[in-house]
Design an enzyme around this catalytic site. Structure first.
Site, mmCIF file in Angstrom:
data_model
loop_
_atom_site.group_PDB
_atom_site.id
_atom_site.type_symbol
_atom_site.label_atom_id
_atom_site.label_comp_id
_atom_site.label_asym_id
_atom_site.label_seq_id
_atom_site.Cartn_x
_atom_site.Cartn_y
_atom_site.Cartn_z
ATOM 1 N N GLU A 1 3.336 3.215 -1.751
ATOM 2 C CA GLU A 1 4.331 2.156 -1.872
ATOM 3 C C GLU A 1 3.608 0.829 -1.746
ATOM 4 O OE1 GLU A 1 7.689 -0.392 0.373
ATOM 5 O OE2 GLU A 1 5.808 0.262 1.223
ATOM 6 N N HIS B 1 15.467 2.019 -0.097
ATOM 7 C CA HIS B 1 16.146 1.584 1.134
ATOM 8 C C HIS B 1 15.864 0.135 1.501
ATOM 9 C CE1 HIS B 1 12.077 2.483 2.090
ATOM 10 N NE2 HIS B 1 12.208 1.973 3.291
ATOM 11 N N ASP B 2 15.118 -0.570 0.659
ATOM 12 C CA ASP B 2 14.784 -1.964 0.967
ATOM 13 C C ASP B 2 15.467 -2.979 0.058
ATOM 14 O OD1 ASP B 2 12.946 -1.307 3.028
ATOM 15 O OD2 ASP B 2 11.343 -0.992 1.577
ATOM 16 N N ASP C 1 7.169 10.586 4.769
ATOM 17 C CA ASP C 1 6.893 9.150 4.654
ATOM 18 C C ASP C 1 5.947 8.749 5.786
ATOM 19 O OD1 ASP C 1 7.133 6.357 4.436
ATOM 20 O OD2 ASP C 1 9.226 6.503 3.803
ATOM 21 N N ASP D 1 3.399 4.247 3.099
ATOM 22 C CA ASP D 1 4.029 2.955 3.302
ATOM 23 C C ASP D 1 3.011 1.817 3.146
ATOM 24 O OD1 ASP D 1 6.587 1.773 4.306
ATOM 25 O OD2 ASP D 1 5.287 1.011 5.897
HETATM 26 C C1 GLC Z 1 7.873 -0.651 3.737
HETATM 27 C C2 GLC Z 1 9.171 0.074 3.986
HETATM 28 C C3 GLC Z 1 10.084 -0.814 4.761
HETATM 29 C C4 GLC Z 1 9.428 -1.162 6.079
HETATM 30 C C5 GLC Z 1 8.050 -1.763 5.860
HETATM 31 C C6 GLC Z 1 7.262 -1.781 7.139
HETATM 32 O O1 GLC Z 1 8.010 -1.716 2.878
HETATM 33 O O2 GLC Z 1 9.720 0.501 2.784
HETATM 34 O O3 GLC Z 1 11.328 -0.242 4.974
HETATM 35 O O4 GLC Z 1 10.223 -2.067 6.783
HETATM 36 O O5 GLC Z 1 7.289 -1.023 4.939
HETATM 37 O O6 GLC Z 1 6.828 -0.501 7.495
#
Ligand code: GLC
Ligand code: CA
Length: 542
Positions: free
Chosen positions: A269, A329-330, A108, A210
């Site tokens: 993502e 995880h969010d 990641d 990310d």
């Molecule tokens: C993404 C991740 C999240 C994180 C954010 C900032 O959305 O999934 O967990 O807090 O990016 O890096």
């Protein structure tokens, strides 16, 4: 009709499993999951037999050196493993052992921003004349004073942080401890390429990128137009601080770099994003995949799911490749999003959906046993978003609690005090118990994934709905050159009769898998009677 699955790359055919590293398994008793813990449980993920889950790839939530203001999404060294997770040699071992089992390893990478303690930022903020000043997004105050524009941070408050020492603002899309990199700076881009090559050469199979659609911000820093929303961040339409046109050449550059290493992949993502935008990002010369999160916000209603699926199918077309997720995880866990006494039944219907759509499924750790959000008490809240918005929003800790392996001390997760509390229902919702119960959510996931693995129609075929107006459930065909599968799902807690738009009797159908074994003979005619929350998958035998 899609290509035959022989010719499809693993990242199209396979299932991605997200490991939230801190909460998967702890090997040294400090209460935090680590690489050793993952190594010890690889057979759970795929040992080559249907007794295991059967996933093709694991994506590890960030394991790089980090002061953990955002639990690893704030990196202070992209080429070092954080000591709480282990050492570089542990990752090498994990990659080797995973590959032996046919499991790919995806890291990641949070490259939109670094930690404020990354040496690059320390140097950048040291003075206005620092050689790395331009590696981040520094701006003077407006002539009348105040931040350069109205951009908001995702975690609340202005996205601009005043630096009293050098009397400028820097931009942070998330926490002030997560300053955004300047992607227009060629030296930054060179460093990013170097980081990717470093890991690809060590044998990782790809990256989850990310907030992939936020790397570039409008050069003129124009304010975003207003839109309705709850949080200040949501009350802006993010046309100037996300999805900028400069992204496309950056994706092409990634693709060129990654493809030089053979069958690796990058999955983006997106923060927000609809299928029309996503499919532009996923092309043979851009990202391999980008997560589609729209299923996560669907109401428990087959119509809502079908609308979302068809929108994606339409945007991507038969040759395009969506990447679906029902959790991560969010966001709140599935069983908690659709609560009630029938939550486990719903979890099975959702599992069947995720694993039989046209596209790559991404499965979040714990969903396969039907974990629910844990009621983390306020004093144990660690997520910065949870601290800020409590009690309106309790943050993301409830979905990040340790995976319960068994009903023993520490739920088999750790011998120490777990960094987040173990779910109160761990004595019934755990891997060991569900492994023994053929009717459990876990057993159902295993059967589904193994059916999918062996079925070209399911892992690579085209998608066609069989219901113009879904009412109680969904029914659709998956079809490859050599195979046809028919999937029927009852979303309701009562028996339902589904009337297919087309008469499928041109084929003979044999029941292959479902929640109610024995309740179906061969499928005949357009009418299909389903038990409450029944899933059934038929295969055309002629
Ligand atoms: C993404 C991740 C999240 C994180 C954010 C900032 O959305 O999934 O967990 O807090 O990016 O890096
Ligand atoms: Ca540990």
């Amino acid at each position: 009709m899609s290509e035959s699955s022989e010719s499809l790359p693993w990242w199209k055919r396979g299932v991605i499993y997200q490991i939230y590293t801190r909460s998967f398994a702890d090997s040294n008793g400090d209460g935090i999951g680590d690489l050793g813990g993952i190594l010890a449980h690889l057979d759970y993920l795929n040992d080559g037999t249907p007794a295991s889950l059967g996933v093709d790839a694991i994506w590890l939530s960030p394991i790089f050196a980090s002061p953990a203001f955002d639990f690893g999404y704030d990196v202070s060294d992209y080429c070092a493993i954080d000591p709480i997770f282990g050492r570089l040699a542990d990752l090498d071992e994990l990659i080797a052992q995973a590959h032996q089992r046919g499991i790919r390893v995806i890291l990641d990478l949070a490259l939109n921003h670094t930690s404020h303690l990354h040496p690059w930022f320390l140097e950048s903020r040291a003075s206005r004349s620092s050689s790395k000043r331009d590696w981040y997004l520094w701006q003077d105050p407006r002539p009348q004073g105040g931040p350069p524009n109205r951009w908001q941070s995702v975690f609340g408050g202005r996205a601009w942080q005043w630096d009293p020492a050098t009397r400028q603002y820097y931009y942070h899309m998330f926490l002030p401890q997560q300053p955004d990199l300047n992607w227009r700076n060629p030296q930054v881009r060179e460093e990013i390429d170097r980081i990717m090559r470093f890991w690809l050469e060590r044998g990782v199979d790809g990256f989850r990128l990310d907030v992939v659609n936020a790397y570039f911000k409008d050069l003129e820093l124009r304010d975003n137009p207003f839109r309705w929303g709850l949080r200040a961040y949501d009350r802006q339409a993010h046309v100037y601080d996300a999805d900028r046109p400069e992204l496309l050449p950056a994706y092409t550059a990634f693709r060129r770099l990654v493809d030089r290493y053979g069958d690796r992949m990058v999955v983006g993502e997106p923060l927000m994003g609809n299928p029309q935008v996503l499919q532009q990002y996923c092309r043979p010369d851009r990202l391999h995949l980008a997560f589609d999160f729209d299923l996560i916000s669907c109401r428990w209603n087959p119509r809502a799911f079908q609308r979302t699926i068809l929108a994606c199918e339409q945007a991507f077309g038969p040759e395009g490749w969506p990447c679906y997720a029902l959790g991560n995880h969010d966001v709140s866990r599935l069983v908690s999003r659709y609560p009630g006494p029938h939550a486990p039944e719903r979890a099975k219907v959702a599992a069947a959906l995720l694993l039989t759509l046209h596209g790559t499924p991404s499965l979040y750790q714990g969903e396969e046993i039907g974990m629910r959000d844990s009621p983390v008490p306020r004093r144990r809240i660690l997520d910065p978003a949870g601290k800020r918005y409590w009690p309106l929003y309790r943050g993301r800790d409830p979905v990040r609690t340790p995976l319960p392996w068994n009903d023993g001390v520490g739920a088999g997760f750790s011998n120490g005090r777990p960094w987040l509390p173990i779910n109160p229902d761990f004595r019934s919702v755990n891997v060991a118990r569900e492994s023994e119960d053929p009717g459990s959510v876990l057993s159902f996931y295993r059967r589904l994934i193994w059916l999918r693995r062996g079925s070209r129609a399911l892992n690579s075929g085209s998608f066609q709905t069989l219901l113009r107006n879904p009412d109680s459930g969904l029914a659709y065909l998956r079809q490859s050159q050599e195979e046809i599968m028919l999937v029927a799902l009852n979303f309701r807690g009562h028996p339902a009769q589904i009337v297919l738009d087309e008469d499928p009797s041109t084929h003979e159908w044999e029941w292959r898998l479902g929640t109610h074994p024995g309740s179906h003979g061969p499928l005949v005619g357009r009418r299909l009677n389903l038990q409450p929350y029944e899933v059934c998958i038929f295969q055309a035998t002629r």
